[in-house]
Motif scaffolding. Structure first.
Motif, PDB file in Angstrom:
ATOM      1  N   LYS A  59      28.098 -50.971  11.431  1.00 36.77           N
ATOM      2  CA  LYS A  59      28.826 -51.293  10.202  1.00 36.77           C
ATOM      3  C   LYS A  59      29.381 -50.006   9.612  1.00 36.77           C
ATOM      4  CE  LYS A  59      24.658 -51.303   7.294  1.00 36.77           C
ATOM      5  NZ  LYS A  59      23.710 -51.016   8.385  1.00 36.77           N
ATOM      6  N   ASP A  60      30.326 -50.165   8.718  1.00 36.27           N
ATOM      7  CA  ASP A  60      31.013 -49.016   8.138  1.00 36.27           C
ATOM      8  C   ASP A  60      30.008 -48.090   7.447  1.00 36.27           C
ATOM      9  OD1 ASP A  60      32.909 -47.287   7.251  1.00 36.27           O
ATOM     10  OD2 ASP A  60      33.651 -48.566   5.621  1.00 36.27           O
ATOM     11  N   GLY A  61      30.087 -46.801   7.796  1.00 36.68           N
ATOM     12  CA  GLY A  61      29.228 -45.810   7.167  1.00 36.68           C
ATOM     13  C   GLY A  61      27.975 -45.480   7.926  1.00 36.68           C
ATOM     14  N   ASP A  62      27.640 -46.202   8.986  1.00 32.87           N
ATOM     15  CA  ASP A  62      26.454 -45.874   9.770  1.00 32.87           C
ATOM     16  C   ASP A  62      26.592 -44.471  10.355  1.00 32.87           C
ATOM     17  OD1 ASP A  62      25.075 -48.171   9.321  1.00 32.87           O
ATOM     18  OD2 ASP A  62      25.769 -49.194  11.136  1.00 32.87           O
ATOM     19  N   VAL A  63      25.526 -43.676  10.247  1.00 37.39           N
ATOM     20  CA  VAL A  63      25.520 -42.316  10.786  1.00 37.39           C
ATOM     21  C   VAL A  63      24.982 -42.383  12.211  1.00 37.39           C
ATOM     22  CG1 VAL A  63      24.672 -39.964  10.500  1.00 37.39           C
ATOM     23  CG2 VAL A  63      25.210 -41.356   8.487  1.00 37.39           C
ATOM     24  N   VAL A  64      25.826 -42.052  13.171  1.00 34.28           N
ATOM     25  CA  VAL A  64      25.504 -42.210  14.586  1.00 34.28           C
ATOM     26  C   VAL A  64      25.306 -40.834  15.214  1.00 34.28           C
ATOM     27  CG1 VAL A  64      26.368 -43.034  16.821  1.00 34.28           C
ATOM     28  CG2 VAL A  64      26.754 -44.370  14.745  1.00 34.28           C
ATOM     29  N   VAL A  65      24.275 -40.702  16.040  1.00 32.21           N
ATOM     30  CA  VAL A  65      24.024 -39.471  16.783  1.00 32.21           C
ATOM     31  C   VAL A  65      25.068 -39.365  17.896  1.00 32.21           C
ATOM     32  CG1 VAL A  65      22.363 -38.205  18.194  1.00 32.21           C
ATOM     33  CG2 VAL A  65      21.578 -39.558  16.232  1.00 32.21           C
ATOM     34  N   LEU A  66      25.737 -38.220  17.977  1.00 34.38           N
ATOM     35  CA  LEU A  66      26.850 -38.056  18.904  1.00 34.38           C
ATOM     36  C   LEU A  66      26.471 -37.372  20.198  1.00 34.38           C
ATOM     37  CD1 LEU A  66      29.636 -36.916  16.418  1.00 34.38           C
ATOM     38  CD2 LEU A  66      28.922 -39.228  17.013  1.00 34.38           C
ATOM     39  N   ALA A  67      25.399 -36.628  20.228  1.00 36.22           N
ATOM     40  CA  ALA A  67      25.029 -35.877  21.429  1.00 36.22           C
ATOM     41  C   ALA A  67      23.510 -35.775  21.505  1.00 36.22           C
ATOM     42  CB  ALA A  67      25.667 -34.484  21.407  1.00 36.22           C
ATOM     43  N   GLY A  68      23.016 -35.530  22.705  1.00 32.75           N
ATOM     44  CA  GLY A  68      21.583 -35.396  22.903  1.00 32.75           C
ATOM     45  C   GLY A  68      20.823 -36.687  22.747  1.00 32.75           C
ATOM     46  N   VAL A  69      21.434 -37.819  23.095  1.00 37.08           N
ATOM     47  CA  VAL A  69      20.807 -39.119  22.846  1.00 37.08           C
ATOM     48  C   VAL A  69      19.599 -39.363  23.740  1.00 37.08           C
ATOM     49  CG1 VAL A  69      22.949 -40.129  22.001  1.00 37.08           C
ATOM     50  CG2 VAL A  69      22.437 -40.224  24.446  1.00 37.08           C
ATOM     51  N   HIS A  70      19.458 -38.603  24.830  1.00 38.21           N
ATOM     52  CA  HIS A  70      18.326 -38.805  25.739  1.00 38.21           C
ATOM     53  C   HIS A  70      17.159 -37.892  25.392  1.00 38.21           C
ATOM     54  CE1 HIS A  70      20.637 -41.451  28.353  1.00 38.21           C
ATOM     55  NE2 HIS A  70      21.629 -40.592  28.265  1.00 38.21           N
ATOM     56  N   THR A  71      17.249 -37.138  24.296  1.00 40.76           N
ATOM     57  CA  THR A  71      16.176 -36.212  23.925  1.00 40.76           C
ATOM     58  C   THR A  71      15.512 -36.587  22.611  1.00 40.76           C
ATOM     59  OG1 THR A  71      17.765 -34.748  22.824  1.00 40.76           O
ATOM     60  CG2 THR A  71      17.315 -34.335  25.163  1.00 40.76           C
ATOM     61  N   VAL A  72      15.845 -37.746  22.060  1.00 40.87           N
ATOM     62  CA  VAL A  72      15.254 -38.189  20.795  1.00 40.87           C
ATOM     63  C   VAL A  72      14.488 -39.487  21.042  1.00 40.87           C
ATOM     64  CG1 VAL A  72      17.011 -37.058  19.386  1.00 40.87           C
ATOM     65  CG2 VAL A  72      17.383 -39.408  20.167  1.00 40.87           C
ATOM     66  N   TYR A  73      13.755 -39.942  20.016  1.00 42.65           N
ATOM     67  CA  TYR A  73      12.970 -41.157  20.179  1.00 42.65           C
ATOM     68  C   TYR A  73      13.004 -41.946  18.880  1.00 42.65           C
ATOM     69  CZ  TYR A  73       9.510 -38.094  17.943  1.00 42.65           C
ATOM     70  OH  TYR A  73       8.872 -37.216  17.113  1.00 42.65           O
ATOM     71  N   SER A  74      12.666 -43.200  18.980  1.00 45.92           N
ATOM     72  CA  SER A  74      12.717 -44.093  17.830  1.00 45.92           C
ATOM     73  C   SER A  74      11.685 -43.684  16.784  1.00 45.92           C
ATOM     74  CB  SER A  74      12.466 -45.533  18.283  1.00 45.92           C
ATOM     75  OG  SER A  74      12.530 -46.425  17.189  1.00 45.92           O
ATOM     76  N   GLY A  75      12.100 -43.680  15.518  1.00 45.89           N
ATOM     77  CA  GLY A  75      11.212 -43.310  14.432  1.00 45.89           C
ATOM     78  C   GLY A  75      11.122 -41.824  14.188  1.00 45.89           C
ATOM     79  N   GLN A  76      11.854 -41.010  14.961  1.00 46.59           N
ATOM     80  CA  GLN A  76      11.810 -39.566  14.791  1.00 46.59           C
ATOM     81  C   GLN A  76      12.484 -39.158  13.478  1.00 46.59           C
ATOM     82  OE1 GLN A  76      13.686 -37.413  17.956  1.00 46.59           O
ATOM     83  NE2 GLN A  76      12.905 -35.424  17.296  1.00 46.59           N
ATOM     84  N   HIS A  77      11.867 -38.232  12.769  1.00 39.19           N
ATOM     85  CA  HIS A  77      12.437 -37.714  11.516  1.00 39.19           C
ATOM     86  C   HIS A  77      13.411 -36.591  11.866  1.00 39.19           C
ATOM     87  CE1 HIS A  77      12.826 -36.972   7.317  1.00 39.19           C
ATOM     88  NE2 HIS A  77      12.323 -35.744   7.393  1.00 39.19           N
ATOM     89  N   VAL A  78      14.674 -36.726  11.472  1.00 42.53           N
ATOM     90  CA  VAL A  78      15.725 -35.793  11.872  1.00 42.53           C
ATOM     91  C   VAL A  78      16.525 -35.352  10.658  1.00 42.53           C
ATOM     92  CG1 VAL A  78      15.936 -36.782  14.178  1.00 42.53           C
ATOM     93  CG2 VAL A  78      17.369 -37.664  12.323  1.00 42.53           C
ATOM     94  N   THR A  79      17.316 -34.304  10.873  1.00 50.72           N
ATOM     95  CA  THR A  79      18.292 -33.835   9.888  1.00 50.72           C
ATOM     96  C   THR A  79      19.668 -33.877  10.538  1.00 50.72           C
ATOM     97  OG1 THR A  79      16.693 -32.377   8.820  1.00 50.72           O
ATOM     98  CG2 THR A  79      19.027 -31.915   8.438  1.00 50.72           C
ATOM     99  N   PRO A  80      20.580 -34.766  10.089  1.00 52.85           N
ATOM    100  CA  PRO A  80      21.907 -34.841  10.724  1.00 52.85           C
ATOM    101  C   PRO A  80      22.763 -33.642  10.350  1.00 52.85           C
ATOM    102  CG  PRO A  80      21.788 -36.352   8.867  1.00 52.85           C
ATOM    103  CD  PRO A  80      20.414 -35.769   9.021  1.00 52.85           C
TER     104      PRO A  80
END
Length: 406
Positions: free
Chosen positions: A355-376
């Motif tokens: 949906k409009d405004g969702d912040v999507v990870v653009l790179a490194g998608v195979h190095t993260v996991y669900s529920g991980q706390h991140v800083t975009p």
């Protein structure tokens, strides 16, 4: 031996009193708690941007974007029609020329002598024709009085016809010689700009060898090389918008003029030519930019859900199902299943799941996991893709000195 073992041995030997035993127990228990407590890791940095619906998304397709280059609609190499030695070049690369302007010359000494020889032959043939005409007039008068034989008159008529043909031949050779003399001067056939220099002064060139490249003035085309998967979303007459990094803040309207019917044998792409409506003086040949082709309308089809364009590196496959990582509440990662409408070389068009405004990870998608706390963080060169949008509040910005930790 460990500290606990030493303590037990001393206790058995009676060397440690009760107060010391109690104090040691407290110390070892605190040490055990510190060993079990792990330091919390800081939030990982991930390259992410908010996504927005594509303009014109739906059944008619989404907008198509390609890099483009400005080129003249017509261009040609300029060459001499006769061989010779280049003795003068009057223009250089980048110069503007007018139709009829002299741009180069060959050594024309031999051509001038050929003209002189052809002119002399023409004069001799003219004199022979005059004499043959006079002889024909005399023999015709004598034949009328039966003073000469008929065969003599026929011979005189043949001589006259041969002299007339000789005069015509000499006249044609004189024209050819004059043309060859003119061919030693290279003249621009059209208004335009010199785009290349292929011969130097003093060089001997052959007939037809390119000396200059000329791009005609007038209509300006913008060319792009499209992949076969995008041809269905392109058509002649389709509207487009063209922007150039060299002209920030300016957008030029254009339309698709031509789509080549065959692919390039090397790149396997299709050349598409767009015509700028009002290029102006600021648009120069060779400029590079981006063209966004408006989506084609599909008659009789209702509008569907919005589409989103994301880089191909943002797609994560959960088994056989495509998905993307979305930065959710409290900057926690969430794996969101999506519906892929089409793939291209560098981007993917999604037809559902966002949906409009969702912040999507653009790179490194195979190095993260669900529920991980991140800083975009934003990409280093933000704005190169269609997903670029305003930075969310409190969002970090990645610089060349920053690292990205998955």
């Amino acid at each position: 031996m460990s500290g606990t073992a030493n303590f037990q041995a001393l206790r058995r030997e009676g060397r440690i009193g009760a107060p010391l035993i109690a104090m040691a127990a407290v110390v070892f228990s605190l040490a055990g708690c510190n060993e079990g407590r792990k330091a919390s890791a800081p939030p990982a940095l991930v390259v992410a941007l908010p996504v927005h619906p594509d303009a014109g998304g739906g059944p008619g397709g989404s907008a198509v974007r390609y890099p483009v280059e400005v080129a003249a609609r017509y261009s040609n190499p300029m060459s001499f029609r006769v061989p010779g030695k280049v003795i003068e070049r009057r223009v250089r690369i980048g110069d503007s020329v007018k139709k009829g302007e002299v741009v180069a010359r060959l050594d024309a000494v031999d051509a001038e002598k050929q003209v002189a020889s052809a002119r002399a032959a023409m004069e001799a043939a003219g004199h022979r024709l005059v004499f043959a005409r006079q002889q024909l007039d005399r023999d015709s008068a004598q034949a009328a009085q039966n003073l000469i034989a008929a065969s003599q008159l026929e011979q005189t008529q043949d001589t006259f016809i041969a002299a007339q043909a000789g005069r015509d031949q000499a006249a044609a050779q004189l024209v050819v010689a004059r043309n060859n003399l003119q061919y030693n001067t290279l003249i621009a056939d059209h208004d335009g700009v010199i785009t290349s220099e292929n011969a130097d002064t003093g060089q001997v060139v052959s007939a037809g060898q390119a000396v200059y490249g000329l791009a005609w003035s007038g209509d300006t085309d913008v060319t792009l090389d499209a992949s076969a998967s995008d041809l269905a979303r392109m058509a002649v007459g389709q509207a487009a918008r063209v922007t150039f990094p060299a002209l920030p803040g300016k957008t030029f309207a254009a339309r698709v003029r031509e789509i080549t019917p065959a692919a390039d044998p090397q790149s396997r792409t299709y050349r598409v030519k767009l015509t700028l409506a009002q290029p102006g003086q600021l648009v120069r040949l060779g400029m590079t930019g981006d063209a966004t082709l408006e989506p084609l309308a599909t008659p009789g089809v209702a509008a569907a859900s919005s589409t989103f364009t994301v880089p191909s590196t943002a797609i994560f496959h959960q088994g056989n199902s495509p998905a993307v990582w979305v930065v959710g509440a409290n900057n926690m990662l969430e794996l969101r299943p999506v519906a892929v409408r089409s793939y291209s070389d560098h981007s993917t068009i999604l037809g559902g799941g966002l949906k409009d405004g969702d912040v999507v990870v653009l790179a490194g998608v195979h190095t993260v996991y669900s529920g991980q706390h991140v800083t975009p963080v934003r990409p280093l060169f933000d704005g190169e893709g269609d997903v670029a949008g305003p930075a969310p509040a409190g969002e970090a910005h990645l610089t060349a000195d920053d690292g990205v930790r998955p």
